[in-house]
Write a protein that holds these residues in place. Sequence first.
Motif, PDB file in Angstrom:
ATOM      1  N   THR A 149       0.856  -1.176   0.000  1.00 56.28           N
ATOM      2  CA  THR A 149       0.000   0.000   0.000  1.00 56.28           C
ATOM      3  C   THR A 149       0.892   1.225   0.000  1.00 56.28           C
ATOM      4  O   THR A 149       2.048   1.137   0.456  1.00 56.28           O
ATOM      5  CB  THR A 149      -0.995   0.001   1.166  1.00 56.28           C
ATOM      6  N   ALA A 150       0.421   2.364  -0.506  1.00 52.37           N
ATOM      7  CA  ALA A 150       1.298   3.486  -0.837  1.00 52.37           C
ATOM      8  C   ALA A 150       2.465   2.856  -1.581  1.00 52.37           C
ATOM      9  O   ALA A 150       2.197   2.013  -2.455  1.00 52.37           O
ATOM     10  CB  ALA A 150       1.702   4.271   0.405  1.00 52.37           C
ATOM     11  N   SER A 151       3.724   3.198  -1.271  1.00 47.96           N
ATOM     12  CA  SER A 151       4.813   2.426  -1.878  1.00 47.96           C
ATOM     13  C   SER A 151       5.612   1.718  -0.808  1.00 47.96           C
ATOM     14  O   SER A 151       6.848   1.767  -0.775  1.00 47.96           O
ATOM     15  CB  SER A 151       5.689   3.327  -2.744  1.00 47.96           C
ATOM     16  N   ILE A 152       4.849   1.092   0.105  1.00 50.50           N
ATOM     17  CA  ILE A 152       5.464   0.233   1.127  1.00 50.50           C
ATOM     18  C   ILE A 152       5.251  -1.200   0.671  1.00 50.50           C
ATOM     19  O   ILE A 152       4.110  -1.676   0.633  1.00 50.50           O
ATOM     20  CB  ILE A 152       4.844   0.469   2.515  1.00 50.50           C
ATOM     21  N   PHE A 153       6.353  -1.854   0.262  1.00 46.88           N
ATOM     22  CA  PHE A 153       6.268  -3.189  -0.330  1.00 46.88           C
ATOM     23  C   PHE A 153       6.568  -4.268   0.712  1.00 46.88           C
ATOM     24  O   PHE A 153       7.111  -3.970   1.793  1.00 46.88           O
ATOM     25  CB  PHE A 153       7.219  -3.262  -1.533  1.00 46.88           C
ATOM     26  N   PRO A 154       6.219  -5.520   0.436  1.00 47.17           N
ATOM     27  CA  PRO A 154       6.340  -6.589   1.441  1.00 47.17           C
ATOM     28  C   PRO A 154       7.715  -6.707   2.106  1.00 47.17           C
ATOM     29  O   PRO A 154       7.814  -7.095   3.265  1.00 47.17           O
ATOM     30  CB  PRO A 154       5.986  -7.847   0.642  1.00 47.17           C
ATOM     31  N   ASP A 155       8.782  -6.291   1.427  1.00 53.97           N
ATOM     32  CA  ASP A 155      10.116  -6.402   2.060  1.00 53.97           C
ATOM     33  C   ASP A 155      10.485  -5.124   2.820  1.00 53.97           C
ATOM     34  O   ASP A 155      11.646  -4.924   3.182  1.00 53.97           O
ATOM     35  CB  ASP A 155      11.182  -6.718   0.994  1.00 53.97           C
ATOM     36  N   GLN A 156       9.502  -4.248   3.063  1.00 57.94           N
ATOM     37  CA  GLN A 156       9.790  -2.979   3.764  1.00 57.94           C
ATOM     38  C   GLN A 156       8.843  -2.772   4.948  1.00 57.94           C
ATOM     39  O   GLN A 156       8.454  -1.640   5.271  1.00 57.94           O
ATOM     40  CB  GLN A 156       9.659  -1.812   2.788  1.00 57.94           C
ATOM     41  N   LEU A 157       8.493  -3.843   5.673  1.00 58.44           N
ATOM     42  CA  LEU A 157       7.533  -3.700   6.783  1.00 58.44           C
ATOM     43  C   LEU A 157       8.091  -2.834   7.908  1.00 58.44           C
ATOM     44  O   LEU A 157       7.343  -2.271   8.713  1.00 58.44           O
ATOM     45  CB  LEU A 157       7.144  -5.095   7.321  1.00 58.44           C
ATOM     46  N   GLU A 158       9.417  -2.655   7.917  1.00 55.91           N
ATOM     47  CA  GLU A 158      10.010  -1.817   8.978  1.00 55.91           C
ATOM     48  C   GLU A 158       9.502  -0.372   8.897  1.00 55.91           C
ATOM     49  O   GLU A 158       9.571   0.385   9.869  1.00 55.91           O
ATOM     50  CB  GLU A 158      11.548  -1.858   8.919  1.00 55.91           C
ATOM     51  N   LEU A 159       8.930   0.001   7.769  1.00 50.80           N
ATOM     52  CA  LEU A 159       8.419   1.375   7.616  1.00 50.80           C
ATOM     53  C   LEU A 159       7.159   1.626   8.463  1.00 50.80           C
ATOM     54  O   LEU A 159       6.653   2.754   8.513  1.00 50.80           O
ATOM     55  CB  LEU A 159       8.139   1.673   6.140  1.00 50.80           C
ATOM     56  N   PHE A 160       6.665   0.578   9.142  1.00 48.42           N
ATOM     57  CA  PHE A 160       5.545   0.776  10.067  1.00 48.42           C
ATOM     58  C   PHE A 160       6.013   1.085  11.483  1.00 48.42           C
ATOM     59  O   PHE A 160       5.215   1.370  12.348  1.00 48.42           O
ATOM     60  CB  PHE A 160       4.618  -0.452  10.043  1.00 48.42           C
ATOM     61  N   GLY A 161       7.322   0.999  11.695  1.00 49.52           N
ATOM     62  CA  GLY A 161       7.857   1.368  13.017  1.00 49.52           C
ATOM     63  C   GLY A 161       8.871   2.494  12.865  1.00 49.52           C
ATOM     64  O   GLY A 161       9.742   2.703  13.710  1.00 49.52           O
ATOM     65  N   GLU A 162       8.731   3.195  11.806  1.00 49.15           N
ATOM     66  CA  GLU A 162       9.709   4.174  11.368  1.00 49.15           C
ATOM     67  C   GLU A 162       9.494   5.538  12.004  1.00 49.15           C
ATOM     68  O   GLU A 162       8.354   5.972  12.172  1.00 49.15           O
ATOM     69  CB  GLU A 162       9.563   4.289   9.842  1.00 49.15           C
ATOM     70  N   LYS A 163      10.566   6.239  12.345  1.00 44.15           N
ATOM     71  CA  LYS A 163      10.425   7.597  12.903  1.00 44.15           C
ATOM     72  C   LYS A 163      10.275   8.627  11.780  1.00 44.15           C
ATOM     73  O   LYS A 163       9.633   9.643  11.933  1.00 44.15           O
ATOM     74  CB  LYS A 163      11.655   7.955  13.741  1.00 44.15           C
ATOM     75  N   ARG A 164      10.862   8.295  10.596  1.00 42.38           N
ATOM     76  CA  ARG A 164      10.822   9.264   9.496  1.00 42.38           C
ATOM     77  C   ARG A 164       9.390   9.453   8.978  1.00 42.38           C
ATOM     78  O   ARG A 164       8.546   8.579   9.151  1.00 42.38           O
ATOM     79  CB  ARG A 164      11.709   8.774   8.337  1.00 42.38           C
TER      80      ARG A 164
END
Length: 243
Positions: A149-164
């Motif tokens: 979803t958006a451009s968060i792909f399956p190998d980037q789940l860390e972007l759900f705990g991201e400060k940025r």
Amino acid sequence: MTTSTEVRISTKPKKVYKSVAREIFNLTHDSPQPRFDIVLSGGSTPKKLYEKLGKEYNELIPWQRVHFWWGDERCVSPDDENSNFKMAKDALFSCISIPEENIHRIKGENNLEKEADRYTEEIKKNLNYRGENPVFDLVLLGLGEDGHTASIFPDQLELFGEKRICAVTKHPLTGQKRVTLTGTVLNNANRVFFVVTGLSKSMRVSEIMNNDEAAKLLPAYYIELKNGSLIWFLDEAAASRIK
Ligand code: 6PG
């Protein structure tokens, strides 16, 4: 915690767009809120929704109070056929009168790392905060067949705990670089509308709705609002495998 999650199933895509457009009208038209910050999704699904807003709501929605942002953009110029900005411009902005300064596009033609920083500063300058993160009034999201979803792909789940606030990602199949809002910011919104149509999305929809183990690999599964309402707008085809 997501204050409410709702699933609205319509018979066919055009009824889905009608329902979403109505909801956006209700949100913007009746509220005294001086400004609405709305995040647009890209891809092909929302184009008809934007066209409906442009054609049927051009005089009805107080566009001068609406600010548009993007959940993600591809590393292309604003006149490229792949540009999420171009899609929204052709389908919606060309039909409405909205101040140019209300359109906050991601400049996909720039160096993306620098653009992620620049867009972050523009968001910080413009948006209210809840806790440590900016708050969008409404975020429109799509669902990829791989569950992105958006451009968060399956190998980037860390972007759900991201400060940025923004990150640069890469499409796992095409290698195309993207700028995306992070999961942290998406989950801090007041409202998220998933707009998902078609049989090709039904497996991912069912995995997420049925809370399958497989869902834990899917970025869209982690859209869990900290303090807002989530609505899935689906057509019957996309909802066809929900148990
Ligand atoms: C993008 C989107 C992306 C999109 C899904 C679904 O830039 O591609 O923001 O997240 O919503 O890929 O795309 P379709 O609607 O084309 O199936």
